[in-house]
Design a protein around this motif. Structure first.
Motif, PDB file in Angstrom:
ATOM      1  N   TYR A  95      35.887  38.386  48.049  1.00  0.00           N
ATOM      2  CA  TYR A  95      35.414  39.762  48.247  1.00  0.00           C
ATOM      3  C   TYR A  95      34.536  39.862  49.494  1.00  0.00           C
ATOM      4  O   TYR A  95      34.647  40.812  50.275  1.00  0.00           O
ATOM      5  CB  TYR A  95      34.660  40.239  46.995  1.00  0.00           C
ATOM      6  N   ARG A 126      36.894  39.871  52.371  1.00  0.00           N
ATOM      7  CA  ARG A 126      37.607  41.161  52.483  1.00  0.00           C
ATOM      8  C   ARG A 126      36.687  42.233  53.060  1.00  0.00           C
ATOM      9  O   ARG A 126      37.113  43.087  53.832  1.00  0.00           O
ATOM     10  CB  ARG A 126      38.125  41.598  51.112  1.00  0.00           C
ATOM     11  N   ILE A 145      42.113  44.963  44.803  1.00  0.00           N
ATOM     12  CA  ILE A 145      41.031  45.543  43.994  1.00  0.00           C
ATOM     13  C   ILE A 145      41.274  45.206  42.517  1.00  0.00           C
ATOM     14  O   ILE A 145      40.371  44.802  41.783  1.00  0.00           O
ATOM     15  CB  ILE A 145      40.927  47.072  44.200  1.00  0.00           C
ATOM     16  N   SER A 147      40.518  41.553  41.823  1.00  0.00           N
ATOM     17  CA  SER A 147      39.095  41.302  41.965  1.00  0.00           C
ATOM     18  C   SER A 147      38.336  41.789  40.724  1.00  0.00           C
ATOM     19  O   SER A 147      37.557  41.046  40.113  1.00  0.00           O
ATOM     20  CB  SER A 147      38.600  42.021  43.223  1.00  0.00           C
ATOM     21  N   ILE A 148      38.584  43.029  40.353  1.00  0.00           N
ATOM     22  CA  ILE A 148      37.847  43.600  39.221  1.00  0.00           C
ATOM     23  C   ILE A 148      38.283  42.946  37.911  1.00  0.00           C
ATOM     24  O   ILE A 148      37.456  42.543  37.089  1.00  0.00           O
ATOM     25  CB  ILE A 148      38.045  45.136  39.167  1.00  0.00           C
ATOM     26  N   LYS A 171      36.947  39.423  36.905  1.00  0.00           N
ATOM     27  CA  LYS A 171      35.583  39.370  36.352  1.00  0.00           C
ATOM     28  C   LYS A 171      35.575  39.905  34.925  1.00  0.00           C
ATOM     29  O   LYS A 171      34.936  39.364  34.038  1.00  0.00           O
ATOM     30  CB  LYS A 171      34.626  40.223  37.190  1.00  0.00           C
ATOM     31  N   PHE A 223      36.752  54.743  46.618  1.00  0.00           N
ATOM     32  CA  PHE A 223      37.731  53.961  47.395  1.00  0.00           C
ATOM     33  C   PHE A 223      39.028  54.750  47.520  1.00  0.00           C
ATOM     34  O   PHE A 223      39.689  54.732  48.544  1.00  0.00           O
ATOM     35  CB  PHE A 223      38.087  52.656  46.663  1.00  0.00           C
TER      36      PHE A 223
HETATM   37  N1  URA Z   1      34.822  46.166  43.237  1.00  0.00           N
HETATM   38  C1  URA Z   1      35.180  44.866  43.101  1.00  0.00           C
HETATM   39  O1  URA Z   1      34.586  44.129  42.338  1.00  0.00           O
HETATM   40  N2  URA Z   1      36.210  44.422  43.826  1.00  0.00           N
HETATM   41  C2  URA Z   1      36.928  45.197  44.677  1.00  0.00           C
HETATM   42  O2  URA Z   1      37.875  44.725  45.290  1.00  0.00           O
HETATM   43  C3  URA Z   1      36.537  46.545  44.805  1.00  0.00           C
HETATM   44  C4  URA Z   1      35.482  47.003  44.059  1.00  0.00           C
END
Ligand code: URA
Length: 427
Positions: A165, A168, A180, A183-184, A187, A207
């Motif tokens: 991240y 990026r 995105i 990434s989200i 987690k 976004f």
């Molecule tokens: N929030 C995140 O954790 N990752 C992204 O890519 C965009 C927003």
């Protein structure tokens, strides 16, 4: 593994398989794949996209780089929500204790703000003593005792995503739906959830600038969640103006605490109840969203969620009853009479950064006391000289912020033709 060949294939629109993506991420974390190659691949993904199988494989590879919470011995459904972010979005602070009071457990791994969108972790860290860097054992203990916790990603949960991240962020490769999503979801899925509700923001401060892109991001995240055995749903909500009135870290915590005390602004509460109702249904606690909403409203009125927030704060070392200091306020007034017809919410997010309340890069430190307090909403009629908002400033970046907010609010003779619905159903 020939990384150059993988970049070439993605550049030419081919799909990468799970083994290739997993080896790439492992190599990147270990330092064997250099940042310039990873950046080239991220840019190729921005242009060529990824199919659902690739997105799921990338999500799993990112998640596998860290811990996954294990809930053995702790009963009850685990449910969470995630928002793609905007300005004034303090929903998690209200929702986590509110839903936990109803029964489900809410183990939330949240992010810091980066660029014009704020982050839950920064907001919580404006509370004196509040610790968000918790290990898995501590998260388990707080979930078992309190029922909700809000922790940062740190080095434990999907650390490969943290590294990717940051890359990026400086290579203009954030705005890609599969990146995105991975990434989200990496987690969120590390939380070991039964159910996840997503709040996909669209509009000037999000976004996703249009509702269709927001829907397709929601569908992509939904598909990844479901394919990994988590009951996932999403709604799309409006970010063409800040949510609530408060923007800025301490200011937003104050508004969230007021909301928990039953005095939240209507738009904030609407998003809280809509997400909360879906969480209770997904967790098997309520039959339908109408009865779930009645439960949530009754619970909020009881005062227990405010006490639950304080209990969570204490468990994380924080004092939620301490007075949170705000920077001195000055009014920004309307230059003319008319109607508030557009708000560039992203520009308000940038104003917060120049005041010192947000980050340009992950290393920046922030001043929790600065911010904005909105006094108008889209569609309002205003007189010349009427205050549009208060700038909470300690001097840093004051003039630049003033210019940004002055240009962010459009006042016209006619009211806006259409006010967007705050919430649009997902699929
Ligand atoms: N929030 C995140 O954790 N990752 C992204 O890519 C965009 C927003």
């Amino acid at each position: 593994m020939n990384v150059t060949r993988l970049i070439q294939r993605k550049r030419d629109g081919e799909a990468l398989d799970a083994a290739e993506l997993s080896a790439l991420i492992e190599g990147y974390v270990a330092g064997a794949v250099p940042a310039y190659q990873m950046a080239a691949l991220a840019m190729a993904i921005c242009f060529q996209g990824m199919d659902d199988a690739e997105t799921t494989a990338l999500t799993m590879a990112l998640m596998a780089s860290g811990e996954r919470l294990d809930w053995e011995g702790i009963d009850g459904p685990r449910v969470d929500k995630h928002s793609t972010g905007g300005q004034g979005d303090k929903v998690s602070l209200v929702l986590a204790p509110l839903v936990a009071c109803c029964g489900p457990r809410v183990p939330m791994v949240a992010g810091r703000g980066l660029g014009p969108t704020g982050g839950t972790i920064d907001k919580l860290e404006s509370i004196p003593g509040f610790r968000t860097g918790l290990g898995a054992a501590e998260i388990r203990r707080i979930i078992a005792g309190v029922g909700c916790v809000i922790a940062s990603q740190g080095g434990e949960f999907a650390p490969a995503d943290g590294k990717l991240y940051a890359l990026r962020d400086v290579t203009a490769t954030v705005a890609s739906a599969p990146l995105i999503t991975a990434s989200i979801m990496s987690k969120k899925l590390a939380e070991g959830l039964d159910a996840l509700v997503l709040d996909i923001k669209w509009g000037s401060g999000a976004f996703m600038k249009d509702i269709e892109s927001a829907r397709s991001l929601g569908a992509s995240m939904d598909a990844v969640g479901e394919s990994m055995g988590v009951k996932t749903s999403f709604l799309v909500s409006d970010m063409n103006q800040p949510l609530g009135r408060a923007v800025g870290n301490a200011n937003e915590v104050r508004e969230a605490l007021a909301a928990l005390a039953g005095e939240g602004p209507a738009d904030l509460m609407e998003v809280v109840y809509e997400l909360g109702a879906r969480m209770l249904v997904a967790a098997g606690h309520s039959e339908d969203t109408i009865s779930a909403r009645t439960t949530l409203e009754g619970e909020l009125a009881s005062g227990r969620p405010l006490e639950k927030f304080r209990e969570m704060a204490r468990a994380q070392g924080g004092d939620a009853e301490a007075e949170l200091e705000l920077a001195p306020a000055s009014e920004v007034k309307a230059a003319r009479a008319g109607y508030v017809s557009a708000i560039d919410s992203e520009a308000l997010g940038y104003a917060l950064i120049v005041l010192g309340g947000g980050r340009r890069s992950l290393e920046d430190t922030i001043d929790p006391s600065v911010g904005l307090q909105m006094r108008v909403r889209l569609g309002d009629e205003v007189d010349e000289g009427q205050p549009l908002l208060d700038l909470l400033s300690n001097g840093k970046g004051h003039d630049e912020a003033l210019a940004l907010v002055g240009g962010a609010i459009s006042i016209t003779d006619e009211p806006p033709v259409e006010l967007h619905a705050l919430i649009t159903a997902g699929p």
